[in-house]
Design a protein around this motif. Structure first.
Motif, mmCIF file in Angstrom:
data_model
loop_
_atom_site.group_PDB
_atom_site.id
_atom_site.type_symbol
_atom_site.label_atom_id
_atom_site.label_comp_id
_atom_site.label_asym_id
_atom_site.label_seq_id
_atom_site.Cartn_x
_atom_site.Cartn_y
_atom_site.Cartn_z
ATOM 1 N N LYS A 23 43.512 46.001 33.175
ATOM 2 C CA LYS A 23 44.852 47.291 33.426
ATOM 3 C C LYS A 23 44.208 48.157 33.087
ATOM 4 C CE LYS A 23 48.133 43.717 31.043
ATOM 5 N NZ LYS A 23 49.567 43.209 30.292
ATOM 6 N N GLU A 24 43.619 48.208 31.489
ATOM 7 C CA GLU A 24 42.202 49.847 31.896
ATOM 8 C C GLU A 24 42.337 50.348 32.323
ATOM 9 O OE1 GLU A 24 38.611 50.851 29.631
ATOM 10 O OE2 GLU A 24 39.526 49.678 27.908
ATOM 11 N N ILE A 25 41.363 49.754 33.526
ATOM 12 C CA ILE A 25 41.131 49.757 34.868
ATOM 13 C C ILE A 25 42.044 50.413 35.916
ATOM 14 C CG2 ILE A 25 39.585 49.153 36.685
ATOM 15 C CD1 ILE A 25 38.032 47.652 35.000
ATOM 16 N N LEU A 35 44.921 42.962 38.955
ATOM 17 C CA LEU A 35 45.994 42.051 37.927
ATOM 18 C C LEU A 35 47.300 41.071 38.132
ATOM 19 C CD1 LEU A 35 47.630 45.758 36.978
ATOM 20 C CD2 LEU A 35 45.846 44.312 35.808
ATOM 21 N N LYS A 36 46.949 40.904 40.470
ATOM 22 C CA LYS A 36 47.685 39.948 40.574
ATOM 23 C C LYS A 36 47.867 37.625 39.755
ATOM 24 C CE LYS A 36 49.459 42.242 44.419
ATOM 25 N NZ LYS A 36 49.215 43.076 45.454
ATOM 26 N N ALA A 130 38.360 43.742 38.611
ATOM 27 C CA ALA A 130 38.820 45.170 39.835
ATOM 28 C C ALA A 130 38.256 44.451 41.703
ATOM 29 C CB ALA A 130 38.663 46.167 40.020
ATOM 30 N N PHE A 131 39.220 45.084 42.827
ATOM 31 C CA PHE A 131 38.473 44.289 43.829
ATOM 32 C C PHE A 131 39.548 44.278 44.949
ATOM 33 C CE2 PHE A 131 41.854 41.365 43.234
ATOM 34 C CZ PHE A 131 41.440 40.321 44.116
ATOM 35 N N ARG A 132 38.960 44.852 45.618
ATOM 36 C CA ARG A 132 40.089 44.952 47.047
ATOM 37 C C ARG A 132 40.869 45.817 47.867
ATOM 38 N NH1 ARG A 132 43.677 39.448 46.943
ATOM 39 N NH2 ARG A 132 42.479 38.235 48.368
ATOM 40 N N ASP A 133 41.430 46.260 46.349
ATOM 41 C CA ASP A 133 41.735 48.119 46.520
ATOM 42 C C ASP A 133 40.601 49.029 46.147
ATOM 43 O OD1 ASP A 133 42.416 47.351 44.269
ATOM 44 O OD2 ASP A 133 44.770 47.836 44.273
ATOM 45 N N VAL A 134 40.125 48.083 46.037
ATOM 46 C CA VAL A 134 38.812 49.372 45.013
ATOM 47 C C VAL A 134 38.043 50.225 46.384
ATOM 48 C CG1 VAL A 134 37.216 49.746 43.612
ATOM 49 C CG2 VAL A 134 37.873 48.301 44.118
#
Length: 187
Positions: A23-25, A35-36, A130-134
């Motif tokens: 959530k912070e990221i 987050l999904k 964190a992935f995909r939308d990075v």
């Protein structure tokens, strides 16, 4: 066809602690894909399987739980894949690798994965944060912030879970408790 995921879900409060990092990221870097799903270690990638196969899949996975005992898993620091995925590093160990291989064998031997080329032939246990939308532009400062950040935790893996996506989120469908029977002693 529903989407299924076979994974280890982390216990609370460790799951909540890692979710707070996600959530912070998300807040700081405006990325939300991680987050999904629930906080987890993937044992077999998300896979579309006919709903009619669901009960059979559960029956096929049950014996795997009787082949393994619970074990301690260590998490240590952060790492990345391909300049777009940031994750908590799971310390590699043969026990976890064997569990993953046995689960993969269920999918392969029963021809449940039509695209075995995308299978888990190179298992790298991790917890994605964190992935995909990075994008590459986001990854540079994100990695700069996390590459030297320390994290050291451990937890007991005593089960794995089959999850089904309901169209909006992942739902735990079935838990498989690791409970290898004691070896028989012959007198």
């Amino acid at each position: 066809m529903p989407l299924y995921l076979t994974a280890i879900l982390l216990p609370s409060p460790l799951s909540e602690e890692i979710d707070d990092i996600r959530k912070e990221i998300s807040s700081k870097y405006n990325v939300y894909a991680a987050l999904k799903p629930p906080v987890h270690i993937t044992l077999y990638r998300p896979l579309s399987i006919p709903l009619t196969t669901e009960k059979n899949l559960i029956q096929l996975l049950k014996p795997v739980a009787f082949m393994h005992n619970s074990f301690e898993q260590k998490l240590q620091n952060f790492d990345s894949f391909n300049n777009k995925t940031l994750f908590v590093h799971c310390v590699k160990q043969p026990i976890l690798n064997n569990l993953q291989k046995d689960i993969s064998a269920v999918f392969h031997k029963n021809k449940l994965d039509p695209d075995e080329n995308k299978s888990n032939s190179s298992f790298h246990p991790h917890i994605t944060i964190a992935f995909r939308d990075v994008t590459p532009e986001i990854f540079i400062p994100l990695w700069a912030e996390y590459k030297n950040r320390k994290l050291k935790r451990s937890f007991t893996i005593d089960r794995f879970t089959l999850l089904r996506h309901d169209g909006k989120k992942w739902q735990a469908l079935e838990e498989f408790l690791l409970q290898k029977p004691e070896e028989l002693k012959l007198f």
